[in-house]
Design a protein around this motif. Sequence first.
Motif, PDB file in Angstrom:
ATOM      1  N   ASP A 158       2.246  28.631 -62.483  1.00  0.00           N
ATOM      2  CA  ASP A 158       3.359  27.711 -62.754  1.00  0.00           C
ATOM      3  C   ASP A 158       3.097  26.902 -64.023  1.00  0.00           C
ATOM      4  O   ASP A 158       1.947  26.610 -64.379  1.00  0.00           O
ATOM      5  CB  ASP A 158       3.541  26.733 -61.586  1.00  0.00           C
ATOM      6  CG  ASP A 158       4.363  27.322 -60.448  1.00  0.00           C
ATOM      7  OD1 ASP A 158       4.889  28.435 -60.608  1.00  0.00           O
ATOM      8  OD2 ASP A 158       4.472  26.649 -59.403  1.00  0.00           O
ATOM      9  N   ALA A 159       4.176  26.503 -64.661  1.00  0.00           N
ATOM     10  CA  ALA A 159       4.085  25.644 -65.833  1.00  0.00           C
ATOM     11  C   ALA A 159       3.978  24.184 -65.408  1.00  0.00           C
ATOM     12  O   ALA A 159       4.591  23.765 -64.415  1.00  0.00           O
ATOM     13  CB  ALA A 159       5.304  25.828 -66.719  1.00  0.00           C
ATOM     14  N   ILE A 160       3.184  23.413 -66.151  1.00  0.00           N
ATOM     15  CA  ILE A 160       3.113  21.960 -65.965  1.00  0.00           C
ATOM     16  C   ILE A 160       4.105  21.335 -66.928  1.00  0.00           C
ATOM     17  O   ILE A 160       3.937  21.403 -68.155  1.00  0.00           O
ATOM     18  CB  ILE A 160       1.704  21.420 -66.269  1.00  0.00           C
ATOM     19  CG1 ILE A 160       0.644  22.136 -65.441  1.00  0.00           C
ATOM     20  CG2 ILE A 160       1.661  19.904 -66.021  1.00  0.00           C
ATOM     21  CD1 ILE A 160      -0.773  21.831 -65.885  1.00  0.00           C
ATOM     22  N   LEU A 161       5.158  20.736 -66.391  1.00  0.00           N
ATOM     23  CA  LEU A 161       6.147  20.034 -67.207  1.00  0.00           C
ATOM     24  C   LEU A 161       6.014  18.537 -66.995  1.00  0.00           C
ATOM     25  O   LEU A 161       5.686  18.078 -65.892  1.00  0.00           O
ATOM     26  CB  LEU A 161       7.571  20.454 -66.838  1.00  0.00           C
ATOM     27  CG  LEU A 161       7.979  21.914 -66.980  1.00  0.00           C
ATOM     28  CD1 LEU A 161       9.482  22.048 -66.751  1.00  0.00           C
ATOM     29  CD2 LEU A 161       7.592  22.461 -68.339  1.00  0.00           C
ATOM     30  N   VAL A 162       6.275  17.777 -68.044  1.00  0.00           N
ATOM     31  CA  VAL A 162       6.312  16.315 -67.934  1.00  0.00           C
ATOM     32  C   VAL A 162       7.552  15.806 -68.645  1.00  0.00           C
ATOM     33  O   VAL A 162       8.039  16.421 -69.606  1.00  0.00           O
ATOM     34  CB  VAL A 162       5.052  15.646 -68.535  1.00  0.00           C
ATOM     35  CG1 VAL A 162       3.809  16.024 -67.747  1.00  0.00           C
ATOM     36  CG2 VAL A 162       4.886  15.993 -70.013  1.00  0.00           C
ATOM     37  N   THR A 163       8.072  14.697 -68.166  1.00  0.00           N
ATOM     38  CA  THR A 163       9.144  14.007 -68.870  1.00  0.00           C
ATOM     39  C   THR A 163       8.541  12.942 -69.780  1.00  0.00           C
ATOM     40  O   THR A 163       7.437  12.447 -69.533  1.00  0.00           O
ATOM     41  CB  THR A 163      10.116  13.322 -67.890  1.00  0.00           C
ATOM     42  OG1 THR A 163       9.399  12.329 -67.127  1.00  0.00           O
ATOM     43  CG2 THR A 163      10.741  14.335 -66.937  1.00  0.00           C
ATOM     44  N   GLY A 220      -3.590  22.669 -53.803  1.00  0.00           N
ATOM     45  CA  GLY A 220      -4.694  23.603 -53.736  1.00  0.00           C
ATOM     46  C   GLY A 220      -4.844  24.454 -54.975  1.00  0.00           C
ATOM     47  O   GLY A 220      -5.261  25.615 -54.899  1.00  0.00           O
ATOM     48  N   VAL A 221      -4.513  23.888 -56.140  1.00  0.00           N
ATOM     49  CA  VAL A 221      -4.628  24.594 -57.409  1.00  0.00           C
ATOM     50  C   VAL A 221      -5.367  23.713 -58.403  1.00  0.00           C
ATOM     51  O   VAL A 221      -5.722  22.568 -58.111  1.00  0.00           O
ATOM     52  CB  VAL A 221      -3.235  24.966 -57.983  1.00  0.00           C
ATOM     53  CG1 VAL A 221      -2.519  25.939 -57.060  1.00  0.00           C
ATOM     54  CG2 VAL A 221      -2.386  23.711 -58.216  1.00  0.00           C
ATOM     55  N   GLY A 224       0.802  22.736 -70.152  1.00  0.00           N
ATOM     56  CA  GLY A 224      -0.197  23.672 -69.661  1.00  0.00           C
ATOM     57  C   GLY A 224       0.315  24.448 -68.479  1.00  0.00           C
ATOM     58  O   GLY A 224       1.525  24.565 -68.267  1.00  0.00           O
ATOM     59  N   ASN A 225      -0.619  24.971 -67.683  1.00  0.00           N
ATOM     60  CA  ASN A 225      -0.273  25.766 -66.507  1.00  0.00           C
ATOM     61  C   ASN A 225      -1.193  25.424 -65.341  1.00  0.00           C
ATOM     62  O   ASN A 225      -2.349  25.025 -65.533  1.00  0.00           O
ATOM     63  CB  ASN A 225      -0.398  27.258 -66.799  1.00  0.00           C
ATOM     64  CG  ASN A 225       0.690  27.762 -67.726  1.00  0.00           C
ATOM     65  OD1 ASN A 225       0.533  27.712 -68.954  1.00  0.00           O
ATOM     66  ND2 ASN A 225       1.787  28.236 -67.157  1.00  0.00           N
ATOM     67  N   TYR A 226      -0.670  25.583 -64.148  1.00  0.00           N
ATOM     68  CA  TYR A 226      -1.484  25.475 -62.940  1.00  0.00           C
ATOM     69  C   TYR A 226      -2.251  26.786 -62.760  1.00  0.00           C
ATOM     70  O   TYR A 226      -1.759  27.863 -63.104  1.00  0.00           O
ATOM     71  CB  TYR A 226      -0.597  25.198 -61.721  1.00  0.00           C
ATOM     72  CG  TYR A 226       0.128  23.874 -61.819  1.00  0.00           C
ATOM     73  CD1 TYR A 226      -0.480  22.691 -61.424  1.00  0.00           C
ATOM     74  CD2 TYR A 226       1.429  23.820 -62.330  1.00  0.00           C
ATOM     75  CE1 TYR A 226       0.189  21.474 -61.538  1.00  0.00           C
ATOM     76  CE2 TYR A 226       2.107  22.612 -62.438  1.00  0.00           C
ATOM     77  CZ  TYR A 226       1.480  21.440 -62.041  1.00  0.00           C
ATOM     78  OH  TYR A 226       2.139  20.241 -62.163  1.00  0.00           O
ATOM     79  N   THR A 227      -3.463  26.679 -62.237  1.00  0.00           N
ATOM     80  CA  THR A 227      -4.325  27.853 -62.108  1.00  0.00           C
ATOM     81  C   THR A 227      -4.945  27.910 -60.716  1.00  0.00           C
ATOM     82  O   THR A 227      -5.007  26.907 -60.002  1.00  0.00           O
ATOM     83  CB  THR A 227      -5.462  27.813 -63.141  1.00  0.00           C
ATOM     84  OG1 THR A 227      -6.382  26.760 -62.814  1.00  0.00           O
ATOM     85  CG2 THR A 227      -4.933  27.616 -64.545  1.00  0.00           C
TER      86      THR A 227
END
Length: 314
Positions: free
Chosen positions: A153-158, A210-211, A276-279
């Motif tokens: 998944d993508a990490i998005l922020v406002t 859990g990521v 970034g991305n979740y891993t």
Amino acid sequence: MEQSFLAWLRGRQRELPQVDVGIGDDAAVWTPTPGRQTVMATDTIVDGVDFLADQHDAADIGRKSVAINLSDIAAMGAQPTAILVTLSLPSEAATQTAAAVYEGILAICQQYGVAIAGGDLSVYDGPLAISVTILGEVPAGKAWLRRGAEDGDAILVTGAFGGSLLGRHLTFEPRVEAATRLRECLDVHAAMDVSDGLSLDLDRLCAASGVGAEIDTSLIPIHDDAQRLAQQTPETTALQRALGDGEDFELILAVSQADADRLGEINVGVPLTQIGNYTARTGLWMRRSGRLERLSPSGYIHGSHPTRALEPKP
């Protein structure tokens, strides 16, 4: 004091349909909307920790007490409906303080269409403290939670981060409208708001899901206030402030990379940035010069720092 103040408050409060019985009875009465679930949150702010009563405008303090709860509602992808407000007032000039604080509360409630359903007043020999409980609604089974982020998944922020202590911690806009628009155009897997620090709160979301997270620090939107504070305190960089200052009250989101690739087509009223991305590998990691390095979360730890409003968080 209480009866006269409540009469004044009833005269100032707009009647809104989401509350059947509001201020003036022993309890409020509210009818939930069929097909929707109730979302509830509460928060307390205290003089000397979250604001400085002798330095900050009382209306701004009142506004903040509601805004931080609105931010929690936004992080759940919900719509706010009503609040309960409890004021603990210093005995000196208690009525004037209550009225001044409520100017900010009334203004932000009108802005976001929130009803003041009730609350409590007390006067004592102690600091000003404001406790707000907020109610909201979300489509049944559709509340955004901290758990739900998936590997890839993508990490998005406002918005942007850092330097909130220059005043933005009192005047920020909770992302209620942005959350409403996001729900319409993206499938949000997980979310939370940033109250204690971008890296610390991202770490909490990761733990719940859990990521882990891999962040490109060059992509983190750094607020101009962070740049200014970094110039005043050269022992910290603007990036460190963006990662750990807290009280930005922006949103962290988890969405599929396919949804993130459509950001150029989406307008939610505030900037949206993929950082970034979740891993599957747990922990926070930052990409620097093509290599991954462990990132230690930083921010405000409740109970460990007595003066949140007085100085930057460690």
